[in-house]
Scaffold this motif. Structure first.
Motif, PDB file in Angstrom:
ATOM      1  N   GLY A   1       0.932  -1.191  -0.114  1.00  0.00           N
ATOM      2  CA  GLY A   1      -0.172   0.009   0.043  1.00  0.00           C
ATOM      3  C   GLY A   1       0.821   1.409   0.104  1.00  0.00           C
ATOM      4  O   GLY A   1       0.224   2.244   0.182  1.00  0.00           O
ATOM      5  N   THR A   2       2.138   1.158  -0.065  1.00  0.00           N
ATOM      6  CA  THR A   2       2.813   2.569  -0.187  1.00  0.00           C
ATOM      7  C   THR A   2       3.021   3.106  -1.420  1.00  0.00           C
ATOM      8  O   THR A   2       3.507   4.159  -1.678  1.00  0.00           O
ATOM      9  N   LYS A   3       2.593   2.410  -2.605  1.00  0.00           N
ATOM     10  CA  LYS A   3       2.575   2.803  -3.968  1.00  0.00           C
ATOM     11  C   LYS A   3       1.421   2.600  -4.817  1.00  0.00           C
ATOM     12  O   LYS A   3       0.660   1.394  -4.358  1.00  0.00           O
ATOM     13  N   SER A   4       0.774   3.396  -5.375  1.00  0.00           N
ATOM     14  CA  SER A   4      -0.197   3.132  -6.271  1.00  0.00           C
ATOM     15  C   SER A   4       0.035   2.952  -7.766  1.00  0.00           C
ATOM     16  O   SER A   4       0.899   3.430  -8.159  1.00  0.00           O
ATOM     17  N   LEU A   5      -0.648   1.943  -8.541  1.00  0.00           N
ATOM     18  CA  LEU A   5      -0.314   1.496  -9.603  1.00  0.00           C
ATOM     19  C   LEU A   5      -1.659   2.095 -10.708  1.00  0.00           C
ATOM     20  O   LEU A   5      -2.784   1.655 -10.010  1.00  0.00           O
ATOM     21  N   ASP A   6      -1.466   2.444 -11.936  1.00  0.00           N
ATOM     22  CA  ASP A   6      -2.708   2.634 -12.634  1.00  0.00           C
ATOM     23  C   ASP A   6      -3.030   1.183 -13.195  1.00  0.00           C
ATOM     24  O   ASP A   6      -2.330   0.334 -12.972  1.00  0.00           O
ATOM     25  N   ARG A   7      -4.218   1.266 -14.066  1.00  0.00           N
ATOM     26  CA  ARG A   7      -4.707  -0.086 -14.491  1.00  0.00           C
ATOM     27  C   ARG A   7      -3.805  -0.600 -15.474  1.00  0.00           C
ATOM     28  O   ARG A   7      -3.515  -2.110 -15.417  1.00  0.00           O
ATOM     29  N   GLU A   8      -3.061   0.113 -16.286  1.00  0.00           N
ATOM     30  CA  GLU A   8      -2.023  -0.581 -17.037  1.00  0.00           C
ATOM     31  C   GLU A   8      -1.042  -1.214 -16.286  1.00  0.00           C
ATOM     32  O   GLU A   8      -0.509  -2.378 -16.573  1.00  0.00           O
ATOM     33  N   GLN A   9      -0.406  -0.725 -15.413  1.00  0.00           N
ATOM     34  CA  GLN A   9       0.497  -1.305 -14.293  1.00  0.00           C
ATOM     35  C   GLN A   9       0.192  -2.594 -13.646  1.00  0.00           C
ATOM     36  O   GLN A   9       0.690  -3.417 -13.526  1.00  0.00           O
TER      37      GLN A   9
END
Length: 305
Positions: free
Chosen positions: A270-278
């Protein structure tokens, strides 16, 4: 006064009316001949625009040739780049319409334009390759080519025109080039064997009837948050995300390495967020989510296990 009176009483020659009639007939005859002459000249000029060799009838346009009809006997047609010294740049409308005896057709690299219905109902051809410089394809070019299974596009096309592949019932899969921005009415309508189509991110317009009467198994392959994805959702068509990056290349730097595994670990805690492609790139298990298992699988991949 007597002289004037006598002049008034003078009778007109009996043949005057007849003479006028004859003059009228002569004038009408001259005009008729002139019109016929113009018509004949026009027909001659029109006929002279067509030139023919053993295989093709074509129209001369400056130094270019526009293919109007195939008159050869081979069922495997290969259109040359030049005919009698003229460069072939165009296939005229209806040029090959209904030629079900032709089993294959090869277009020249010089081709830039294909007219409407040019190859309609060529029911025996199984594949077509659209040359690199050909980016002007009119409506219904390959409509009704019921044996057509594959179509290879060039990288200069900007649209799939109205009814281009309408009723091509054997067409199975299509990959549109990145240059395409729109797909017209019934472009793939009634393509009942079409199972997959790759639609580039550049596409911003797709007709509501583009895939009318296609199979329920049809899947649109497209990019995250693209117009293709929105369209698929609106019309109830299966959608599968694709990416220009390799699976595992979560940071999209062109390499799959430890930095990608680390990024996934950060996302899991939970320390980084990813976009849908990632998320798509990091989903090593194919369950549409990022978990510890994906981190482990990616690490195994990096070290070659």
């Amino acid at each position: 006064m007597e002289k004037i009176k006598n002049m008034k009483n003078m009778k007109k020659p009996k043949n005057m009316k007849k003479t006028k009639k004859l003059h009228g007939i002569k004038l009408l005859t001259v005009l008729t001949c002139a019109v016929l002459s113009l018509c004949l000249c026009g027909l001659t000029a029109f006929a002279e625009t067509y030139i023919q060799n053993d295989e093709f009838k074509f129209i001369r346009s400056g130094t270019n040739a526009i293919i109007a009809e195939y008159v050869g006997e081979s069922t495997d047609v290969e259109i040359p780049e030049t005919i009698l010294g003229y460069t072939v740049t165009e296939i005229y409308r209806l040029a090959f319409n209904g030629r079900d005896d032709i089993t294959s057709i090869t277009f020249p690299s010089t081709l830039t334009t294909i007219g409407y219905f040019a190859c309609q109902n060529m029911t025996s051809i199984e594949s077509v390759v659209i040359p690199e410089n050909c980016n002007d394809l009119d409506v219904a070019v390959f409509q009704g080519c019921t044996s057509l299974k594959t179509a290879v596009f060039n990288n200069s096309m900007t649209m799939v025109n109205t009814q281009m592949f309408y009723k091509c019932t054997a067409l199975e899969s299509v990959t549109l080039p990145d240059t395409v921005t729109s797909i017209g009415n019934l472009a793939f309508g009634d393509c009942t064997s079409l199972m997959s189509i790759v639609i580039p991110a550049a596409v911003t317009e797709i007709s509501s009837t583009a895939f009318k009467n296609c199979s329920e198994e049809l899947t649109i392959y497209g990019y995250a948050d693209s117009y293709a994805e929105t369209y698929a959702a609106e019309y109830g068509i299966n959608f599968q995300m694709i990416s220009d990056y390799a699976s595992g290349d979560v940071n999209r730097d062109g390499y799959v390495d430890v930095s990608d595994a680390t990024l996934i670990q950060y996302a899991v805690v939970g320390t980084k967020s990813l976009d849908r492609e990632q998320v798509f790139l990091g989903d090593m298990t194919g369950d549409d989510a990022i978990t510890v298992t994906d981190v482990t699988n990616l690490q195994y991949y990096i070290v070659g296990i």
